[in-house]
Write a protein that holds these residues in place. Structure first.
Motif, short mmCIF file in Angstrom:
data_model
loop_
_atom_site.label_atom_id
_atom_site.label_comp_id
_atom_site.label_asym_id
_atom_site.label_seq_id
_atom_site.Cartn_x
_atom_site.Cartn_y
_atom_site.Cartn_z
N ARG A 53 0.82 -1.22 0.00
CA ARG A 53 0.00 0.00 0.00
C ARG A 53 0.86 1.28 0.00
O ARG A 53 0.71 2.13 0.88
CB ARG A 53 -0.94 0.00 1.21
CG ARG A 53 -1.69 -1.31 1.37
CD ARG A 53 -2.30 -1.40 2.75
NE ARG A 53 -3.44 -0.47 2.85
CZ ARG A 53 -4.63 -0.70 2.30
NH1 ARG A 53 -4.82 -1.81 1.63
NH2 ARG A 53 -5.59 0.16 2.40
N PRO A 54 1.77 1.41 -0.93
CA PRO A 54 2.61 2.61 -0.94
C PRO A 54 1.85 3.82 -1.49
O PRO A 54 0.78 3.66 -2.08
CB PRO A 54 3.74 2.23 -1.89
CG PRO A 54 3.08 1.31 -2.87
CD PRO A 54 2.07 0.52 -2.07
N ARG A 55 2.39 4.98 -1.28
CA ARG A 55 1.92 6.17 -2.01
C ARG A 55 2.93 6.45 -3.12
O ARG A 55 4.09 6.05 -3.01
CB ARG A 55 1.83 7.38 -1.06
CG ARG A 55 0.86 7.13 0.08
CD ARG A 55 0.78 8.33 1.01
NE ARG A 55 -0.07 9.39 0.46
CZ ARG A 55 -0.97 10.05 1.21
NH1 ARG A 55 -1.10 9.77 2.48
NH2 ARG A 55 -1.70 11.01 0.69
N HIS A 56 2.45 7.11 -4.19
CA HIS A 56 3.31 7.37 -5.35
C HIS A 56 3.61 8.85 -5.37
O HIS A 56 2.68 9.68 -5.52
CB HIS A 56 2.56 6.97 -6.63
CG HIS A 56 3.25 7.36 -7.90
ND1 HIS A 56 3.56 6.46 -8.88
CD2 HIS A 56 3.68 8.56 -8.35
CE1 HIS A 56 4.15 7.11 -9.89
NE2 HIS A 56 4.23 8.37 -9.58
N ILE A 57 4.88 9.19 -5.18
CA ILE A 57 5.27 10.61 -5.20
C ILE A 57 6.39 10.78 -6.21
O ILE A 57 7.33 9.98 -6.25
CB ILE A 57 5.73 11.06 -3.79
CG1 ILE A 57 4.59 10.80 -2.82
CG2 ILE A 57 6.20 12.50 -3.82
CD1 ILE A 57 4.52 11.59 -1.59
N CYS A 64 0.61 10.98 -7.04
CA CYS A 64 -0.16 10.33 -8.11
C CYS A 64 -0.66 8.98 -7.65
O CYS A 64 -0.61 8.00 -8.40
CB CYS A 64 0.70 10.16 -9.35
SG CYS A 64 1.55 11.64 -9.86
N SER A 65 -1.07 8.88 -6.40
CA SER A 65 -1.44 7.56 -5.86
C SER A 65 -2.76 7.05 -6.40
O SER A 65 -3.03 5.85 -6.33
CB SER A 65 -1.51 7.63 -4.33
OG SER A 65 -0.22 7.93 -3.82
N ILE A 66 -3.59 7.92 -6.92
CA ILE A 66 -4.90 7.47 -7.38
C ILE A 66 -4.77 6.99 -8.83
O ILE A 66 -4.78 7.78 -9.78
CB ILE A 66 -5.96 8.59 -7.22
CG1 ILE A 66 -6.04 8.90 -5.74
CG2 ILE A 66 -7.30 8.12 -7.78
CD1 ILE A 66 -7.18 9.71 -5.31
N GLN A 67 -4.60 5.68 -8.95
CA GLN A 67 -4.36 5.06 -10.24
C GLN A 67 -5.24 3.83 -10.37
O GLN A 67 -5.60 3.22 -9.34
CB GLN A 67 -2.91 4.57 -10.35
CG GLN A 67 -1.88 5.59 -9.95
CD GLN A 67 -0.50 5.25 -10.49
OE1 GLN A 67 -0.31 4.31 -11.27
NE2 GLN A 67 0.48 6.04 -10.09
N ARG A 68 -5.56 3.49 -11.60
CA ARG A 68 -6.28 2.23 -11.85
C ARG A 68 -5.45 1.46 -12.85
O ARG A 68 -5.17 1.97 -13.94
CB ARG A 68 -7.67 2.52 -12.41
CG ARG A 68 -8.42 1.24 -12.71
CD ARG A 68 -9.82 1.45 -13.24
NE ARG A 68 -10.37 0.17 -13.62
CZ ARG A 68 -10.17 -0.40 -14.82
NH1 ARG A 68 -9.48 0.26 -15.74
NH2 ARG A 68 -10.67 -1.59 -15.09
N ARG A 69 -5.00 0.28 -12.46
CA ARG A 69 -4.17 -0.56 -13.35
C ARG A 69 -3.01 0.26 -13.94
O ARG A 69 -2.80 0.27 -15.14
CB ARG A 69 -5.03 -1.18 -14.44
CG ARG A 69 -6.08 -2.10 -13.83
CD ARG A 69 -6.82 -2.91 -14.84
NE ARG A 69 -7.88 -3.68 -14.16
CZ ARG A 69 -8.82 -4.36 -14.81
NH1 ARG A 69 -8.81 -4.34 -16.13
NH2 ARG A 69 -9.74 -5.02 -14.16
N HIS A 70 -2.35 1.00 -13.08
CA HIS A 70 -1.17 1.79 -13.44
C HIS A 70 -1.47 2.94 -14.39
O HIS A 70 -0.55 3.54 -14.94
CB HIS A 70 -0.06 0.89 -14.00
CG HIS A 70 0.27 -0.23 -13.09
ND1 HIS A 70 0.79 0.00 -11.83
CD2 HIS A 70 0.09 -1.56 -13.20
CE1 HIS A 70 0.92 -1.16 -11.23
NE2 HIS A 70 0.51 -2.12 -12.02
N PHE A 127 -6.06 2.58 -3.05
CA PHE A 127 -7.35 3.24 -2.76
C PHE A 127 -8.39 2.97 -3.84
O PHE A 127 -9.49 2.50 -3.57
CB PHE A 127 -7.13 4.74 -2.63
CG PHE A 127 -8.40 5.55 -2.62
CD1 PHE A 127 -8.85 6.19 -3.76
CD2 PHE A 127 -9.16 5.65 -1.46
CE1 PHE A 127 -10.03 6.92 -3.76
CE2 PHE A 127 -10.35 6.39 -1.46
CZ PHE A 127 -10.78 7.02 -2.60
N LEU A 128 -8.01 3.23 -5.09
CA LEU A 128 -9.03 3.20 -6.15
C LEU A 128 -9.51 1.78 -6.42
O LEU A 128 -10.72 1.52 -6.55
CB LEU A 128 -8.47 3.84 -7.43
CG LEU A 128 -9.49 4.11 -8.53
CD1 LEU A 128 -10.71 4.85 -7.98
CD2 LEU A 128 -8.85 4.92 -9.65
#
Ligand code: MV4
Length: 453
Positions: free
Chosen positions: A204-208, A228-234, A438-439
């Motif tokens: 469950r990392p966050r993407h920064i 940019c943590s809110i992603q769906r299938r990258h 999350f998403l």
């Protein structure tokens, strides 16, 4: 400095680049496939060349067609945008051989950072924080030994991959040999490169990510960071700047490290260093993107910089104007990607846009190639518009984005607007407590994303 730029791309990013070129007094050449004949970027350019049919392999990815279009029109620079050939070192090399300025990093820099194992070696040598991990693995037994030394769970990644392609999470020693064989076979098939490495897996990392700009005179700056943590299938869905979860002290420390990374490796142009953040707020280097990114506008709005114009100027040999400027983020910006997809099934929804009204008003920007009557072809990615807002605080930016999305009209195709509204309304998002899971959890509904989203 070059005088005429060929934009080797389409859609919103082609329009974005055209706008920067025009403001810099540069002539512009658009290229288009047969299905993009009526596209906005074709209409806005000074000249346009049809380079082939809708199939991107025979048009936007076809190097001889792009080079011929540049020769025929006398374009002395090419901007690749993002996607397509933007990180293709061979294309940058062909441009160099044809004495056409490639607006991006050198082929050498692309190769050094594009290969994920080499990027990790660069990052480690530069003192960037890393997760425990390996170089190229020899075989399943080597992978097992390394995984035991690092500790489970681990993640296997393709050195020629990136952006989530060719990743395998392994939680048990018994799974390692087979996971290695599969990952290597998929890497060979997908990227013509069987090299696989592994690193400790972060749950469950966050993407920064950190935006850098470097010129050809040894100057480099970190322009700011994005979450940019809110992603769906990258695929990123929503991005924001500054990162709500990043402490100010980390911002300064990482900014200096990122700028040093560019200077020490002779990197030039725009680049983005991607990190994952663990629940304790520690950052770990993931990969470097050697192109302008879709989400660059949130950095432009909070740093007060035209990143695409800067990228064009430094490609022409100019000394960057940002060195020494105070780039600390002012206010808060959010970008929502509006895709031509069914908001529930995410099935592509190509077709003709029969009605279109972009939102406006204070602090609202829309980067798009859409207009009433525009065609969304099935051949390319489904991005229809990026709605970007800026306000003095994150809370105000969320309110502004909700108002802007409510105002937006796109008829004739389905879009992901309802999904975007659902994300903005979610308490975990509003509290800035979301991870990259999350998403998926919101959509799968298997458990409401907890505060660590
Ligand atoms: C990871 C990870 C957890 N641990 N690496 C996905 C794409 C690329 N940026 C790297 N990715 C990940 N690498 C380790 N060691 C989790 C992901 C990941 C992810 C990262 C960022 C944003 C969204 C993501 C979704 C799934 C997995």
């Amino acid at each position: 400095m070059f005088r005429k730029v060929l934009i080797a791309n389409r859609g919103e990013i082609a329009v974005r680049i055209l706008r920067a070129c025009k403001e810099l007094g540069l002539r512009t050449v658009a290229v288009h496939s047969t299905v993009d004949e009526g596209a906005l970027h074709v209409r806005l350019a000074d000249e346009a060349v049809c380079i082939g049919p809708g199939d991107p392999k025979r048009s936007y990815l076809h190097i001889p067609a792009l080079i011929s279009a540049a020769e025929v029109t006398g374009a002395d620079a090419i901007h690749p945008g993002y996607g397509f050939l933007s990180e293709n070192a061979e294309f940058a090399e062909v441009c160099r051989r044809c004495r056409i300025t490639f607006i991006g990093p050198s082929p050498e820099a692309m190769r050094a950072w594009g290969d994920k194992v080499s990027a990790r070696e660069n990052a480690r040598a530069l003192g960037l924080p890393m997760l425990p991990g390996t170089g190229v693995l020899r075989d399943g037994d080597h992978a097992l030994a390394e995984a035991r030394a690092i500790g489970f769970p681990v993640i296997l990644k393709a050195s020629g991959g990136g952006g989530g392609r060719g990743m395998k999470i392994v939680r048990e020693p018994s799974e390692v040999p087979r996971a290695y064989d599969t990952a290597s076979a998929e890497a060979l098939a997908g990227f013509r490169n069987p090299d696989v490495y592994l690193e400790r897996y972060l749950e469950r990392p966050r993407h920064i990510e950190f935006q850098l700009l470097a010129d050809q005179h040894g100057n480099a700056v970190c322009v700011g960071e994005r979450e940019c943590s809110i992603q769906r299938r990258h695929q990123k869905v929503l991005e924001e700047a500054p990162a709500p979860s990043l402490p100010a002290s980390e911002r300064e420390r990482m900014g200096a490290l990122v700028a040093h990374a560019a200077q020490a490796t002779g990197y030039t142009s725009l680049g983005t260093l991607e990190f994952l953040m663990d629940p304790q707020g520690r950052l770990y280097f993931m990969e470097m993107n050697t192109r302008v990114q879709v989400e660059h506008p949130v950095t432009e709005l909070t740093a007060g910089v035209d990143l695409v114009a800067e990228q064009i100027l430094v490609a022409g040999g100019a000394k960057m104007g940002l060195a020494g400027r105070n780039l600390a983020p002012r206010g808060h910006a959010i970008e929502c990607r509006v895709n031509a997809e069914d908001p529930v099934t995410f099935a592509p929804s190509p077709g003709k846009i029969t009605g279109y009204l972009a939102p406006g008003g204070p602090g609202v920007r829309v980067d798009s190639a859409a207009f009433p009557g525009a065609l969304v072809p099935p051949h390319y990615d489904s991005l229809v518009a990026k709605v970007i807002v800026r306000a003095s605080t994150r809370t105000a930016a969320i309110a502004r984005m909700r108002r802007a999305l409510d105002e937006m009209v796109v008829e004739g195709i389905k879009t992901t607007l309802p999904l975007l509204r659902r994300i903005l309304d979610h308490p975990a998002f509003q509290q800035g407590e979301v991870s990259t899971s999350f998403l998926q959890e919101l959509l799968e509904g298997d458990r409401p994303p907890d505060r660590r989203g």
